[in-house]
Design an enzyme around this catalytic site. Structure first.
Site, PDB file in Angstrom:
ATOM      1  N   GLU A  16      20.485 -25.792  19.680  1.00 26.22           N
ATOM      2  CA  GLU A  16      20.590 -24.364  19.971  1.00 26.22           C
ATOM      3  C   GLU A  16      19.191 -23.763  20.064  1.00 26.22           C
ATOM      4  O   GLU A  16      18.329 -24.034  19.232  1.00 26.22           O
ATOM      5  CB  GLU A  16      21.386 -23.655  18.876  1.00 26.22           C
ATOM      6  CG  GLU A  16      21.532 -22.148  19.128  1.00 26.22           C
ATOM      7  CD  GLU A  16      22.436 -21.474  18.116  1.00 26.22           C
ATOM      8  OE1 GLU A  16      23.647 -21.785  18.151  1.00 26.22           O
ATOM      9  OE2 GLU A  16      21.935 -20.688  17.296  1.00 26.22           O
ATOM     10  N   TYR A  48      22.481 -15.098  22.193  1.00 23.90           N
ATOM     11  CA  TYR A  48      22.522 -13.808  22.884  1.00 23.90           C
ATOM     12  C   TYR A  48      21.984 -12.761  21.927  1.00 23.90           C
ATOM     13  O   TYR A  48      22.394 -12.703  20.774  1.00 23.90           O
ATOM     14  CB  TYR A  48      23.981 -13.510  23.228  1.00 23.90           C
ATOM     15  CG  TYR A  48      24.257 -12.385  24.183  1.00 23.90           C
ATOM     16  CD1 TYR A  48      24.624 -12.653  25.495  1.00 23.90           C
ATOM     17  CD2 TYR A  48      24.211 -11.054  23.772  1.00 23.90           C
ATOM     18  CE1 TYR A  48      24.937 -11.626  26.376  1.00 23.90           C
ATOM     19  CE2 TYR A  48      24.507 -10.020  24.651  1.00 23.90           C
ATOM     20  CZ  TYR A  48      24.871 -10.323  25.955  1.00 23.90           C
ATOM     21  OH  TYR A  48      25.175  -9.297  26.821  1.00 23.90           O
ATOM     22  N   ARG A 107      32.737 -13.041  18.382  1.00 19.71           N
ATOM     23  CA  ARG A 107      32.893 -11.602  18.190  1.00 19.71           C
ATOM     24  C   ARG A 107      31.530 -10.939  18.147  1.00 19.71           C
ATOM     25  O   ARG A 107      31.305  -9.890  18.753  1.00 19.71           O
ATOM     26  CB  ARG A 107      33.654 -11.307  16.895  1.00 19.71           C
ATOM     27  CG  ARG A 107      33.995  -9.828  16.729  1.00 19.71           C
ATOM     28  CD  ARG A 107      34.277  -9.444  15.297  1.00 19.71           C
ATOM     29  NE  ARG A 107      33.070  -9.489  14.473  1.00 19.71           N
ATOM     30  CZ  ARG A 107      33.012  -9.038  13.230  1.00 19.71           C
ATOM     31  NH1 ARG A 107      34.089  -8.531  12.647  1.00 19.71           N
ATOM     32  NH2 ARG A 107      31.888  -9.126  12.539  1.00 19.71           N
ATOM     33  N   ASP A 109      28.086  -9.661  15.564  1.00 17.91           N
ATOM     34  CA  ASP A 109      27.910  -8.857  14.356  1.00 17.91           C
ATOM     35  C   ASP A 109      27.761  -7.386  14.694  1.00 17.91           C
ATOM     36  O   ASP A 109      27.239  -7.023  15.758  1.00 17.91           O
ATOM     37  CB  ASP A 109      26.674  -9.326  13.588  1.00 17.91           C
ATOM     38  CG  ASP A 109      26.784 -10.770  13.118  1.00 17.91           C
ATOM     39  OD1 ASP A 109      27.893 -11.153  12.682  1.00 17.91           O
ATOM     40  OD2 ASP A 109      25.780 -11.503  13.209  1.00 17.91           O
ATOM     41  N   TYR A 143      33.798 -21.732  10.243  1.00 16.11           N
ATOM     42  CA  TYR A 143      33.050 -21.463   9.018  1.00 16.11           C
ATOM     43  C   TYR A 143      33.548 -22.345   7.872  1.00 16.11           C
ATOM     44  O   TYR A 143      34.580 -22.044   7.260  1.00 16.11           O
ATOM     45  CB  TYR A 143      33.191 -19.981   8.659  1.00 16.11           C
ATOM     46  CG  TYR A 143      32.797 -19.088   9.820  1.00 16.11           C
ATOM     47  CD1 TYR A 143      31.481 -18.665   9.990  1.00 16.11           C
ATOM     48  CD2 TYR A 143      33.741 -18.732  10.787  1.00 16.11           C
ATOM     49  CE1 TYR A 143      31.116 -17.893  11.070  1.00 16.11           C
ATOM     50  CE2 TYR A 143      33.382 -17.959  11.878  1.00 16.11           C
ATOM     51  CZ  TYR A 143      32.066 -17.548  12.019  1.00 16.11           C
ATOM     52  OH  TYR A 143      31.705 -16.794  13.108  1.00 16.11           O
ATOM     53  N   HIS A 147      34.595 -17.351   6.702  1.00  8.75           N
ATOM     54  CA  HIS A 147      33.832 -16.181   7.156  1.00  8.75           C
ATOM     55  C   HIS A 147      33.846 -15.136   6.054  1.00  8.75           C
ATOM     56  O   HIS A 147      34.876 -14.909   5.407  1.00  8.75           O
ATOM     57  CB  HIS A 147      34.449 -15.627   8.446  1.00  8.75           C
ATOM     58  CG  HIS A 147      33.582 -14.627   9.138  1.00  8.75           C
ATOM     59  ND1 HIS A 147      33.468 -13.321   8.714  1.00  8.75           N
ATOM     60  CD2 HIS A 147      32.779 -14.746  10.236  1.00  8.75           C
ATOM     61  CE1 HIS A 147      32.637 -12.667   9.515  1.00  8.75           C
ATOM     62  NE2 HIS A 147      32.203 -13.511  10.436  1.00  8.75           N
ATOM     63  N   LYS A 163      42.248 -18.574  17.390  1.00 10.51           N
ATOM     64  CA  LYS A 163      41.253 -18.818  18.437  1.00 10.51           C
ATOM     65  C   LYS A 163      41.579 -20.075  19.239  1.00 10.51           C
ATOM     66  O   LYS A 163      41.443 -20.093  20.471  1.00 10.51           O
ATOM     67  CB  LYS A 163      39.852 -18.924  17.817  1.00 10.51           C
ATOM     68  CG  LYS A 163      39.305 -17.609  17.323  1.00 10.51           C
ATOM     69  CD  LYS A 163      37.805 -17.630  17.097  1.00 10.51           C
ATOM     70  CE  LYS A 163      37.421 -18.292  15.825  1.00 10.51           C
ATOM     71  NZ  LYS A 163      35.975 -18.093  15.518  1.00 10.51           N
ATOM     72  N   GLN A 174      29.271 -22.875  11.501  1.00 11.08           N
ATOM     73  CA  GLN A 174      28.130 -22.189  10.933  1.00 11.08           C
ATOM     74  C   GLN A 174      27.351 -23.200  10.084  1.00 11.08           C
ATOM     75  O   GLN A 174      27.889 -24.203   9.629  1.00 11.08           O
ATOM     76  CB  GLN A 174      28.619 -21.039  10.052  1.00 11.08           C
ATOM     77  CG  GLN A 174      27.519 -20.278   9.340  1.00 11.08           C
ATOM     78  CD  GLN A 174      28.087 -19.177   8.467  1.00 11.08           C
ATOM     79  OE1 GLN A 174      28.171 -18.039   8.892  1.00 11.08           O
ATOM     80  NE2 GLN A 174      28.493 -19.510   7.250  1.00 11.08           N
TER      81      GLN A 174
END
Length: 287
Positions: A16, A48, A107, A109, A143, A147, A163, A174
């Site tokens: 990443e 992003y 989603r 933050d 997660y 989460h 999802k 994560q």
């Protein structure tokens, strides 16, 4: 190529990267990518920036270059909280034009001072929208420790199932520092009937400020082995860097021994660290 197809062939390795800060030219990311040329990842994802649609330009430009200049499959992150449906449609059209087939749907933050657009409340809403507007491979986040907003591990796995039912075909976790959380998470996935490939997200920690920020943002558990490392090496930047690399290598070796389907390395745009981990683990294991 859709990255989900890679899991049929091998243990997947992905990296990443993130766009440079607005004060820096976008071209600086190519210096990072050039320094990663000794690594052969299966794909590279591009994060992003916080905020709305005006932040998509750098992400899409970098994702396009990874695919079309470097010849590596790319994944574009799309966090939907601050995007409208029109914003997402424009992004999808650009991705189609550049031949990018893979999206990490998030989603995102809440950003202080920025009011959410209100058209996508959850990642599952974005996933359904993407699947209705193109033949994309949609990746989801998960997660291992739950989460922080889910309320419980039971609710967290329920939301993850939503999802997957909405159209996610693979998952990336994560970051975590205790592999036992990942193994227990896989067991919860199995019990919930979630059977899509999942990559373990690994972040090499190289300084105290970085880990303090990660704990604040992600609420991850720090095992005693990790905190002892921080106490021993935290005041020596070079020693802390090398210890962080060694800790990440140890995690990855253990994960591969336990049949992990893939490793997603959060490089933090630090090619030296990514290269050292690759030399220590991935080249030997023929990822």
């Amino acid at each position: 190529m859709k990255t989900v197809d890679l899991f049929r062939q091998k243990t997947v390795l992905s990296l990443e990267v993130f766009p440079p800060k607005r004060t820096a030219p976008v071209g600086t990311i190519y210096e990072t990518l050039d320094e990663l040329k000794g690594i052969t990842p299966d794909f590279i994802s591009v994060t992003y920036g916080a905020g709305g649609s005006e932040n998509s330009g750098a992400t899409l430009e970098i994702a396009s270059s990874i695919k079309n200049r470097y010849g590596i499959e790319s994944v574009a992150h799309i966090p939907c909280l601050n995007l409208t449906r029109e914003d997402v449609l424009l992004i999808l059209e650009r991705l189609k034009k550049e031949g990018i087939e893979n999206i990490l749907a998030l989603r995102g933050d809440l950003v202080p001072g920025i009011e959410p657009a209100g058209e996508f409340q959850y990642a599952a809403d974005l996933i359904r929208f993407i699947r209705a507007h193109g033949d994309f491979n949609v990746i989801g986040a998960c997660y291992p420790e739950g989460h922080q907003e889910s309320g419980s591990l039971v609710k967290d796995i329920h939301y993850l199932r939503e999802k997957v039912d909405a159209g996610v075909s693979q998952l990336i976790t994560q970051l975590f520092f205790d592999n036992e959380y990942f193994y227990r998470f896989r067991e919860r996935m199995e019990l919930a009937g979630i059977r899509v490939p999942v990559e373990a997200g690994i972040m090499p920690v190289v300084n105290k400020k970085q880990i303090e920020r990660m704990v604040s943002l992600c609420s991850v558990h720090l095992p005693s082995k990790f905190t002892s490392m921080m106490e021993r090496y935290g005041d020596n930047s070079e020693a802390m860097r090398d210890a962080g690399i060694a800790y990440a290598v140890d995690q990855i070796v253990d994960l591969t021994a336990h049949g992990v389907e893939g490793i997603h390395l959060y490089t933090m745009n630090r090619p030296y660290i990514a290269n050292k981990i690759y030399e220590a683990v991935f080249r030997l294991m023929a990822f």
